[in-house]
Design a protein around this motif. Structure first.
Motif, PDB file in Angstrom:
ATOM      1  N   LEU A   1       1.412   6.553  -6.981  1.00 15.29           N
ATOM      2  CA  LEU A   1       0.290   7.425  -7.302  1.00 15.29           C
ATOM      3  C   LEU A   1       0.685   8.896  -7.157  1.00 15.29           C
ATOM      4  CD1 LEU A   1      -2.698   7.431  -8.103  1.00 15.29           C
ATOM      5  CD2 LEU A   1      -3.253   7.447  -5.676  1.00 15.29           C
ATOM      6  N   VAL A   2       1.366   9.223  -6.083  1.00 14.70           N
ATOM      7  CA  VAL A   2       1.824  10.602  -5.866  1.00 14.70           C
ATOM      8  C   VAL A   2       2.801  11.005  -6.972  1.00 14.70           C
ATOM      9  CG1 VAL A   2       3.218  12.067  -4.338  1.00 14.70           C
ATOM     10  CG2 VAL A   2       1.414  10.629  -3.389  1.00 14.70           C
ATOM     11  N   ALA A   3       3.716  10.118  -7.343  1.00 10.79           N
ATOM     12  CA  ALA A   3       4.677  10.421  -8.412  1.00 10.79           C
ATOM     13  C   ALA A   3       3.963  10.659  -9.740  1.00 10.79           C
ATOM     14  CB  ALA A   3       5.683   9.284  -8.539  1.00 10.79           C
ATOM     15  N   ALA A   4       2.969   9.850 -10.060  1.00  8.64           N
ATOM     16  CA  ALA A   4       2.241  10.007 -11.322  1.00  8.64           C
ATOM     17  C   ALA A   4       1.492  11.333 -11.363  1.00  8.64           C
ATOM     18  CB  ALA A   4       1.275   8.842 -11.513  1.00  8.64           C
ATOM     19  N   VAL A   5       0.831  11.684 -10.278  1.00  5.79           N
ATOM     20  CA  VAL A   5       0.095  12.952 -10.228  1.00  5.79           C
ATOM     21  C   VAL A   5       1.063  14.128 -10.331  1.00  5.79           C
ATOM     22  CG1 VAL A   5      -1.303  14.435  -8.733  1.00  5.79           C
ATOM     23  CG2 VAL A   5      -1.880  12.019  -8.991  1.00  5.79           C
ATOM     24  N   THR A   6       2.193  14.046  -9.659  1.00  3.16           N
ATOM     25  CA  THR A   6       3.192  15.111  -9.706  1.00  3.16           C
ATOM     26  C   THR A   6       3.722  15.291 -11.122  1.00  3.16           C
ATOM     27  OG1 THR A   6       3.824  14.649  -7.427  1.00  3.16           O
ATOM     28  CG2 THR A   6       5.378  15.908  -8.746  1.00  3.16           C
ATOM     29  N   LEU A   7       4.002  14.198 -11.816  1.00  2.98           N
ATOM     30  CA  LEU A   7       4.493  14.290 -13.189  1.00  2.98           C
ATOM     31  C   LEU A   7       3.447  14.887 -14.122  1.00  2.98           C
ATOM     32  CD1 LEU A   7       6.463  10.946 -13.565  1.00  2.98           C
ATOM     33  CD2 LEU A   7       7.385  13.266 -13.491  1.00  2.98           C
ATOM     34  N   LEU A   8       2.186  14.549 -13.923  1.00  4.54           N
ATOM     35  CA  LEU A   8       1.131  15.110 -14.764  1.00  4.54           C
ATOM     36  C   LEU A   8       0.946  16.604 -14.536  1.00  4.54           C
ATOM     37  CD1 LEU A   8      -1.582  12.318 -14.680  1.00  4.54           C
ATOM     38  CD2 LEU A   8      -0.212  13.036 -16.629  1.00  4.54           C
ATOM     39  N   ILE A   9       1.071  17.025 -13.292  1.00  2.00           N
ATOM     40  CA  ILE A   9       0.894  18.442 -12.971  1.00  2.00           C
ATOM     41  C   ILE A   9       2.077  19.263 -13.461  1.00  2.00           C
ATOM     42  CG2 ILE A   9       0.814  20.089 -11.051  1.00  2.00           C
ATOM     43  CD1 ILE A   9      -0.891  18.043  -9.551  1.00  2.00           C
TER      44      ILE A   9
ATOM     45  N   LEU B   1       0.821  -1.211   0.000  1.00  2.00           N
ATOM     46  CA  LEU B   1       0.000   0.000   0.000  1.00  2.00           C
ATOM     47  C   LEU B   1       0.857   1.264   0.000  1.00  2.00           C
ATOM     48  CD1 LEU B   1      -2.888  -1.013   2.430  1.00  2.00           C
ATOM     49  CD2 LEU B   1      -2.998  -0.713  -0.048  1.00  2.00           C
ATOM     50  N   ILE B   2       1.949   1.249   0.747  1.00  2.25           N
ATOM     51  CA  ILE B   2       2.851   2.407   0.765  1.00  2.25           C
ATOM     52  C   ILE B   2       3.480   2.602  -0.610  1.00  2.25           C
ATOM     53  CG2 ILE B   2       5.044   3.266   1.692  1.00  2.25           C
ATOM     54  CD1 ILE B   2       4.210   2.025   4.389  1.00  2.25           C
ATOM     55  N   LEU B   3       3.909   1.520  -1.235  1.00  2.00           N
ATOM     56  CA  LEU B   3       4.502   1.600  -2.569  1.00  2.00           C
ATOM     57  C   LEU B   3       3.477   2.114  -3.588  1.00  2.00           C
ATOM     58  CD1 LEU B   3       6.948   1.038  -4.372  1.00  2.00           C
ATOM     59  CD2 LEU B   3       6.088  -1.278  -4.658  1.00  2.00           C
ATOM     60  N   PHE B   4       2.260   1.619  -3.517  1.00  2.00           N
ATOM     61  CA  PHE B   4       1.205   2.078  -4.421  1.00  2.00           C
ATOM     62  C   PHE B   4       0.928   3.567  -4.229  1.00  2.00           C
ATOM     63  CE2 PHE B   4      -3.313   2.850  -5.319  1.00  2.00           C
ATOM     64  CZ  PHE B   4      -3.320   2.547  -6.672  1.00  2.00           C
ATOM     65  N   ALA B   5       0.866   4.013  -2.987  1.00  2.00           N
ATOM     66  CA  ALA B   5       0.614   5.430  -2.698  1.00  2.00           C
ATOM     67  C   ALA B   5       1.759   6.292  -3.240  1.00  2.00           C
ATOM     68  CB  ALA B   5       0.445   5.641  -1.200  1.00  2.00           C
ATOM     69  N   ALA B   6       3.001   5.831  -3.084  1.00  2.00           N
ATOM     70  CA  ALA B   6       4.145   6.584  -3.599  1.00  2.00           C
ATOM     71  C   ALA B   6       4.094   6.683  -5.123  1.00  2.00           C
ATOM     72  CB  ALA B   6       5.443   5.926  -3.150  1.00  2.00           C
TER      73      ALA B   6
END
Length: 75
Positions: free
Chosen positions: A25-33, A18-23
């Motif tokens: 997800l945060v990386a993907a959103v950051t790259l998109l923004i 779950l921690i890896l998945f959350a990390a």
């Protein structure tokens, strides 16, 4: 009683997953923004002309002349 000793290992892997998945997800959103500005830039005729001038394809006189033509054509 041996069963209880190994019951925690499954929960450890679940938490780690779950921690890896959350990390991720945060990386993907950051790259998109934070996409490079080139992806968000408008590509109208004035911008194309400005890019050609910036790259040295045309000189200042030709840039100003063509820019006037483009602006005169607007309704």
């Amino acid at each position: 009683m041996m069963f209880n000793q190994h019951a925690g290992m499954g929960a450890d892997w679940l938490v780690l997953t779950l921690i890896l998945f959350a990390a991720l997800l945060v990386a993907a959103v950051t790259l998109l923004i934070n996409r490079p500005a080139a992806d968000r830039r408008r590509t109208g005729p004035e911008q194309v002309l400005a890019d050609r001038f910036a790259h040295g394809d045309i000189d200042a006189e030709e840039y100003q002349s063509k820019l006037r033509e483009l602006r005169d054509q607007r309704p």
